[in-house]
Enzyme design. Sequence first.
Site, PDB file in Angstrom:
ATOM      1  CD  GLU A  89      -2.790  -1.090   2.502  1.00 23.09           C
ATOM      2  OE1 GLU A  89      -2.688  -0.124   3.299  1.00 23.09           O
ATOM      3  OE2 GLU A  89      -3.638  -1.986   2.612  1.00 23.09           O
TER       4      GLU A  89
ATOM      5  CD  GLU B 244       8.075 -11.602  -5.233  1.00 23.44           C
ATOM      6  OE1 GLU B 244       8.785 -12.577  -5.054  1.00 23.44           O
ATOM      7  OE2 GLU B 244       7.310 -11.460  -6.201  1.00 23.44           O
TER       8      GLU B 244
ATOM      9  N   GLY C 157      30.454  -1.627 -23.569  1.00 25.80           N
ATOM     10  CA  GLY C 157      30.807  -0.223 -23.808  1.00 25.80           C
ATOM     11  C   GLY C 157      29.572   0.582 -24.176  1.00 25.80           C
TER      12      GLY C 157
END
Length: 385
Positions: A126, A369, A343
């Site tokens: 949340e 997670e 590169g």
Amino acid sequence: MISNSEGNEKRLSEIRSFVRDVAIPAEVEVVEKNCIPESIVDVMRKSGFFGWSIPKEYGGAGLSTEELALANIEISQAATAFRARAGTNTGIGSEGIVQDGTKAQKEKWLPRLASGEITACLALSEPDAGSDATALKTTAIKLDKSPEQFLINGTKRYITNAPIADLFTVFARTNPSDLSHKGISAFLITKDVPGISAGPEHKKMGQSGSPVSEVFLKDVLASRDDVIGGELGVGFGTAMKALNKQRINLAALCIGPAIRLLDEALVHVKKRQQFGKPIAEFQLVQAMLAECKVEIEAAKSLVLETARARDRGEDITTQASICKYYASEMCGRVADRVVQIFGGAGYCADIGGPIEMLYRDVRLFRLYEGTSQIHLLNIAKRILK
Ligand SMILES: Cc1cc2nc3c(=O)[nH]c(=O)nc-3n(C[C@H](O)[C@H](O)[C@H](O)COP(=O)(O)OP(=O)(O)OC[C@H]3O[C@@H](n4cnc5c(N)ncnc54)[C@H](O)[C@@H]3O)c2cc1C
């Protein structure tokens, strides 16, 4: 060992073909359109990718933890969007039902999740509850007139597959006076229930084609039958069971991109010439390649041994955190080295192909997670006990 079983070898070979012949060739299109073509999702459905972790009696493949880890290492060698599409069904979106669901809930949902007919997601995080998920504010309040019914209100954030999900596992506080994990219950809510909606897709750094959004819950009516296992106050335990297994899955999912990145680098260093010879001949470049290989092999051994320990029924809580931490950090280091090896071509997608995309995609692994810091704290807490 289970992993050498003929069935699993066949499965792994099918996944390799899918990655090589279907997924990798479609990566540019997936990034450009920010979605996986439905024709490819159909291939994934028919190949059983959505049901790997779901028990056979409910239409899945019933893979052991080790078999699942091996499958995850293969599928994640294509852009992360592919495995994320099926990953909530064969992972966090179904595992709560597999672990703690009633027989009726398993019979109702698991076959449809295993076939990929419907898509699941897990809505725990949340705006004010991330690392500290127990701080969630979403409430599920019993109705006075009907105590077996609840009204759910709240906002979830960063929910993978929410924009395309049919089934949401929503964690909400059924006991608002208990601010601990004991006040939390897990609800199964379908997208057609009035009051639930997904927000617009988050604008992410990477993982194009994997939709993630907020979920809004406004007076969503749920019944006791929608509570996973029918029991109130044990939802956080359900989430932890699902996430505990998922940590091994996710660690395996960090190994595939690292293997792919090293494979790409091995091809590049033999072709790219500087100072009159292939850059593969420079020992400082060789060291970067070797460091990648060492870390990939270390992560693979760690994850597969932990998976086998889980299959033997051992408590792998600490090991799962170690796997998630090490494999995600390892993948970040490999991605960074491979950009270095390429590169400028590693920085520019139009020159270096998938390297720039993979570098951005894998950054998430260290965040979700459980961030790396949360896993380190968890490991330290457990070893200090
Ligand atoms: C693309 C994406 C997909 C996601 N998918 C899902 C999903 O499907 N379902 C779901 O429920 N969630 C999902 N998440 C949420 C994810 O699990 C959280 O983002 C994660 O748990 C971290 O929470 P946070 O982002 O609020 O960071 P915060 O918790 O705010 O952390 C910010 C920083 O503080 C550090 N920190 C926090 N607490 C401590 C502490 N005690 N000690 C030391 N350091 C600390 C963290 O390590 C981090 O560095 C997803 C996130 C993203 C970005």
